[in-house]
Design a protein around this motif. Structure first.
Motif, PDB file in Angstrom:
ATOM      1  N   ALA A   1       0.909  -1.130   0.055  1.00  0.00           N
ATOM      2  CA  ALA A   1      -0.122   0.348   0.020  1.00  0.00           C
ATOM      3  C   ALA A   1       1.054   1.301   0.128  1.00  0.00           C
ATOM      4  CB  ALA A   1      -1.049   0.039   1.401  1.00  0.00           C
ATOM      5  N   THR A   2       1.809   1.075   0.546  1.00  0.00           N
ATOM      6  CA  THR A   2       3.221   2.060   0.999  1.00  0.00           C
ATOM      7  C   THR A   2       3.658   2.288  -0.627  1.00  0.00           C
ATOM      8  OG1 THR A   2       3.337   2.072   2.961  1.00  0.00           O
ATOM      9  CG2 THR A   2       4.967   3.444   2.229  1.00  0.00           C
ATOM     10  N   ARG A   3       4.297   1.825  -1.313  1.00  0.00           N
ATOM     11  CA  ARG A   3       4.841   1.565  -1.992  1.00  0.00           C
ATOM     12  C   ARG A   3       3.612   2.224  -3.952  1.00  0.00           C
ATOM     13  NH1 ARG A   3       5.576  -3.710  -2.807  1.00  0.00           N
ATOM     14  NH2 ARG A   3       7.257  -3.499  -1.727  1.00  0.00           N
ATOM     15  N   PHE A   4       2.502   1.537  -3.482  1.00  0.00           N
ATOM     16  CA  PHE A   4       1.712   2.426  -4.055  1.00  0.00           C
ATOM     17  C   PHE A   4       0.486   3.327  -3.922  1.00  0.00           C
ATOM     18  CE2 PHE A   4       2.578  -1.262  -6.109  1.00  0.00           C
ATOM     19  CZ  PHE A   4       2.659  -0.961  -7.843  1.00  0.00           C
ATOM     20  N   GLY A   5       1.014   4.304  -2.330  1.00  0.00           N
ATOM     21  CA  GLY A   5       0.149   5.320  -2.157  1.00  0.00           C
ATOM     22  C   GLY A   5      -1.219   4.929  -1.641  1.00  0.00           C
TER      23      GLY A   5
ATOM     24  N   ARG B   1      -0.235  -2.522  14.404  1.00  0.00           N
ATOM     25  CA  ARG B   1       1.301  -2.831  13.711  1.00  0.00           C
ATOM     26  C   ARG B   1       1.264  -2.129  12.008  1.00  0.00           C
ATOM     27  NH1 ARG B   1       3.583  -8.231  14.319  1.00  0.00           N
ATOM     28  NH2 ARG B   1       4.829  -8.305  12.891  1.00  0.00           N
ATOM     29  N   ALA B   2       0.322  -2.111  11.701  1.00  0.00           N
ATOM     30  CA  ALA B   2      -0.187  -1.430  10.208  1.00  0.00           C
ATOM     31  C   ALA B   2       0.829  -0.096  10.559  1.00  0.00           C
ATOM     32  CB  ALA B   2      -1.116  -1.797   9.263  1.00  0.00           C
ATOM     33  N   ARG B   3      -0.072   1.306  10.933  1.00  0.00           N
ATOM     34  CA  ARG B   3       0.705   2.179  11.191  1.00  0.00           C
ATOM     35  C   ARG B   3       1.831   2.398  11.440  1.00  0.00           C
ATOM     36  NH1 ARG B   3      -4.966   2.183  13.048  1.00  0.00           N
ATOM     37  NH2 ARG B   3      -6.411   2.602  12.089  1.00  0.00           N
ATOM     38  N   GLN B   4       2.597   1.491  12.481  1.00  0.00           N
ATOM     39  CA  GLN B   4       3.338   1.857  13.154  1.00  0.00           C
ATOM     40  C   GLN B   4       4.728   1.146  12.171  1.00  0.00           C
ATOM     41  OE1 GLN B   4       3.295  -1.543  16.625  1.00  0.00           O
ATOM     42  NE2 GLN B   4       2.257   0.590  18.105  1.00  0.00           N
ATOM     43  N   LEU B   5       4.793   0.637  11.346  1.00  0.00           N
ATOM     44  CA  LEU B   5       5.171  -0.488  10.145  1.00  0.00           C
ATOM     45  C   LEU B   5       5.707   1.615   8.939  1.00  0.00           C
ATOM     46  CD1 LEU B   5       7.085  -2.545   8.483  1.00  0.00           C
ATOM     47  CD2 LEU B   5       5.188  -3.694   7.704  1.00  0.00           C
ATOM     48  N   ALA B   6       4.237   1.803   8.764  1.00  0.00           N
ATOM     49  CA  ALA B   6       4.395   2.017   7.650  1.00  0.00           C
ATOM     50  C   ALA B   6       3.297   3.916   7.994  1.00  0.00           C
ATOM     51  CB  ALA B   6       3.479   2.385   6.584  1.00  0.00           C
ATOM     52  N   PRO B   7       4.081   4.747   8.804  1.00  0.00           N
ATOM     53  CA  PRO B   7       3.705   5.839   9.568  1.00  0.00           C
ATOM     54  C   PRO B   7       2.947   6.618   7.978  1.00  0.00           C
ATOM     55  CG  PRO B   7       5.834   5.063  10.042  1.00  0.00           C
ATOM     56  CD  PRO B   7       5.238   4.475   9.803  1.00  0.00           C
ATOM     57  N   GLY B   8       1.699   6.649   8.692  1.00  0.00           N
ATOM     58  CA  GLY B   8       1.409   7.664   7.834  1.00  0.00           C
ATOM     59  C   GLY B   8       0.675   6.730   6.578  1.00  0.00           C
TER      60      GLY B   8
END
Length: 289
Positions: A26-30, A72-79
């Motif tokens: 999800a982070t990779r593709f925004g 866990r997801a928010r900690q791994l990928a803040p924002g």
């Protein structure tokens, strides 16, 4: 409207690995991340008040799984935009429904160590066989799951499903900034496969035809992603064998969803089925849309 990356969680170690992979995707593709925990208890018992006034164990467990997964997801990928929910449904049915509006659905793989080749959850197989968007089953060693190999592999089969798989593979390779290996297997049905045999004219024609089909499928994707470095592999033999070798040193294996109707529903083709059970890296099954 942005289609989210959807990941199914159930509190198991495998689903946590899938959650981490999905958050990175999800982070990779925004894209937003939607975390789904499915529980039939919610459908049949969720609206019934407890006789003691205490929260039922099933409700407490569901809330814990959903809340901890979201954290866990928010900690791994803040924002990262994260929406963690419990849905009153069977797990497979819930994720198939989610596939209607998802960019990709991510699930974990059952089993540990050597038994991973033998165990694959019924939920995972059902979702891969029925989903209407790409499904990624997260499996393999840590280096494969974490993307240390810097390589995506795509198997190019027959028909329209090959085009969807190639598009997805190019998109992944471009976003990751890594190499893409494109594999096409062919067979001369007149004789058993012998890697030491010299190609006769008829067999050479098979190989040339396979290479030409590969170039045709790649043309559109190469135009859309000119910066992706690709390696073409055209090999005689079983597609399953041709793909499992490269997958052992890859971050992702991408396959078109060849589905056949059998018994009471849709079932995956032999290549996808084998890859989901035995591939050494995460496997993406991409339906034609």
């Amino acid at each position: 409207m942005e289609h989210p990356v959807v990941v199914g969680v159930d509190g198991s170690d495998g689903s946590l690995v899938a959650l981490d992979w999905a958050a990175e995707e999800a982070t990779r593709f925004g894209l937003p991340l939607r975390v789904v925990y499915a529980s039939l208890w919610e459908r049949y018992e969720g609206g019934v008040p407890s006789a003691t006034g205490e929260r039922p164990e099933e409700e407490v467990a569901a809330q814990h799984i959903v809340t901890s997964a979201g954290q866990r997801a928010r900690q791994l990928a803040p924002g990262l935009e994260v929406n963690a929910v419990t849905v009153p449904d069977d797990a497979a049915d819930a994720l198939v429904k989610e596939s209607d509006s998802a960019d990709v659905v991510v699930t974990g793989c059952s089993g540990r160590g050597a038994v991973r080749e033998l165990l694959l959850g019924s939920v995972t197989l059902a979702v891969a066989g029925r989903a209407r968007c790409p499904v990624v089953v997260v499996r393999g060693e840590e280096r494969n799951v974490k993307g240390h190999s810097r390589r995506v592999v795509v198997g190019v089969g027959e028909g329209e499903e090959a085009t969807g798989a190639v598009r997805f593979a190019f998109r992944e390779a471009a976003a990751r900034g890594c190499e893409l290996q494109v594999v096409r297997a062919w067979r001369d049905s007149r004789r058993p496969t012998d890697p030491l045999s010299v190609l006769d004219s008829a067999a050479r024609a098979y190989a040339e035809e396979a290479a030409a089909a590969l170039d045709e499928v790649l043309e559109e994707a190469l135009t859309a992603h000119p910066g992706v470095a690709i390696t073409r592999t055209v090999v005689e033999g079983s597609a399953r064998r041709a793909l499992l070798g490269p997958a052992a040193d890859a971050d992702l294996l991408v396959l078109g969803a060849t589905r056949r109707r059998e018994g009471f529903g849709l079932h995956l083709g032999r290549v996808s089925h084998t890859a989901l059970h035995r591939a050494g890296c995460p496997v993406a099954v991409v339906p034609h849309r």
